[in-house]
Design an enzyme around this catalytic site. Sequence first.
Site, short mmCIF file in Angstrom:
data_model
loop_
_atom_site.label_atom_id
_atom_site.label_comp_id
_atom_site.label_asym_id
_atom_site.label_seq_id
_atom_site.Cartn_x
_atom_site.Cartn_y
_atom_site.Cartn_z
N GLU A 179 0.80 -1.22 0.00
CA GLU A 179 0.00 0.00 0.00
C GLU A 179 0.84 1.27 0.00
O GLU A 179 0.44 2.28 -0.57
CB GLU A 179 -0.99 -0.03 1.16
CG GLU A 179 -2.00 -1.18 1.00
CD GLU A 179 -3.17 -1.12 1.95
OE1 GLU A 179 -3.08 -0.39 2.96
OE2 GLU A 179 -4.18 -1.80 1.67
N CYS A 211 13.29 -4.92 5.52
CA CYS A 211 13.35 -5.16 4.07
C CYS A 211 14.75 -4.94 3.53
O CYS A 211 15.17 -5.59 2.57
CB CYS A 211 12.39 -4.22 3.33
SG CYS A 211 10.65 -4.59 3.55
N ASN A 253 8.25 3.64 -0.50
CA ASN A 253 8.06 2.57 -1.49
C ASN A 253 7.70 1.25 -0.81
O ASN A 253 7.64 0.21 -1.47
CB ASN A 253 9.32 2.40 -2.34
CG ASN A 253 9.10 2.82 -3.78
OD1 ASN A 253 7.96 2.92 -4.25
ND2 ASN A 253 10.18 3.07 -4.50
N SER A 307 3.70 1.64 -1.57
CA SER A 307 4.13 1.77 -2.96
C SER A 307 3.04 2.42 -3.79
O SER A 307 3.30 3.35 -4.57
CB SER A 307 4.49 0.39 -3.52
OG SER A 307 4.65 0.42 -4.91
N GLU A 313 9.61 -15.49 -2.19
CA GLU A 313 9.96 -14.11 -1.87
C GLU A 313 11.14 -14.01 -0.90
O GLU A 313 11.40 -12.95 -0.33
CB GLU A 313 8.75 -13.39 -1.30
CG GLU A 313 7.56 -13.33 -2.25
CD GLU A 313 7.71 -12.29 -3.35
OE1 GLU A 313 8.07 -11.14 -3.04
OE2 GLU A 313 7.46 -12.63 -4.53
N HIS A 354 4.36 -9.35 2.79
CA HIS A 354 5.38 -10.30 3.24
C HIS A 354 5.20 -10.50 4.74
O HIS A 354 4.71 -9.61 5.45
CB HIS A 354 6.80 -9.78 2.99
CG HIS A 354 7.19 -9.72 1.55
ND1 HIS A 354 7.83 -8.63 1.00
CD2 HIS A 354 7.03 -10.61 0.54
CE1 HIS A 354 8.04 -8.85 -0.30
NE2 HIS A 354 7.56 -10.05 -0.58
#
Length: 447
Positions: free
Chosen positions: A26, A365, A359, A28, A174, A248
């Site tokens: 969201e 991350c 982002n 991003s 991922e 994620h």
Amino acid sequence: MTAHEVNFDGLVGLTHHYAGLSFGNEASTRHRFQVSNPRLAVKQGLLKMKALADAGFLQAVIPPHERPFIPALRQLGFTGSDEQILDKVARQAPRWLSSVSSASPMWVANAATVCPSADALDGKVHLTVANLNNKFHRALEAPVTEALLRAIFRDENQFSVHSALPQVALLGDEGAANHNRLGGEYGSAGVQLFVYGREEENEIRPARYPARQSREASEAVARLNQVNPQQVIFAQQNPEVIDQGVFHNDVIAVSNRQVLFCHEAAFARQKVLINQLRTRVDGFMAIEVPAEEVSVSDAVATYLFNSQLLSRDDGSMLLVLPRECQDHAGVWRYLNKLVAEDNPISAIQVFDLRESMANGGGPACLRLRVVLTEEERRAVNPAVMMNDALFTALNAWADRYYRDRLTAADLADPLLLREGREALDVLTRLLDLGSVYPFQQTGAADG
């Protein structure tokens, strides 16, 4: 055997921009088409790395990828010189230009899934590259990620780097963003928790946003990494939180050693999972944040769980958070209560990572956790380890090559492509990586 966790952080790339490419993320989507500042972005990341290194945590860097990635545009049918291709795609299909210019490789939690040697049947450290199959701009990453990891973890007696799984939806992987390891000392065998969003024969899955990780992929990665089957748990993420923007697992949970810090709604069968971990992990502690204190939407907005949970020498833990947590009154109130309670999390440290956060990428991350023994650490390419000299060199490098303003229209500038290639050429020498990028292997840098 004594081992330590090393955090390998991704360097933000020169084409960092806001394109809203990641449906289900969201932040991003919300910041699409805003003006970015790549130089500020890379420096925010470097400051976090250096501060943690100065605090005694082992810290290293992983370089960005070549962007815009012209070979992908050629695959899509655009022809001519590099400059002609940039012009054509900017006029005919600007969305493709944005995709092949994404700086998403900076989020190295998605680069690979790591198995420490203490958990592997063959006693090696294993890294399986993620295929990132769910998004085109991320599916481009695997080959260069593999080359970079092989240049960093070179010693085949200590490390096994595995290619990504086949690029099909059934095997969507991922990386470490959907993986946690729990246990006692880093050098002792641990329990690996693989988290998936969907499996082929299971109808329980999100309705609004895609579940990027499949159970089938998680099982394959565990096999490739030679994880002892007695040390693996596969658990499904709660599909309802995926539909609220938890794309994620590291947006809703983080672990370190015996502690799992997560939202009470993180997993599909959370009570069952917690009981499994309590049985399998000595001294296991679950810190489950209730929705009445922090809602899922507030957790997503602040990235409370996209934090780093780090062990300090005295046995306590430090929680590394984005500034958004401090700016949110309710989340900050909860955090101050947390560190005052009787649990291993005794301190918090806040970093300004606004450029990455906009982002959809927080502290977790930006880093890939790799547990290494002393011998294994000596076998890592030493040039990537963060220290005063590297911090100074990378800041000077960023000042020389990074722009302080970038829009989607700027991606078509041939000068940006040349700046990026020159910068990466310099960086590969600085980090002793060899010719890892396609343009270095084809001589395209001269053209």
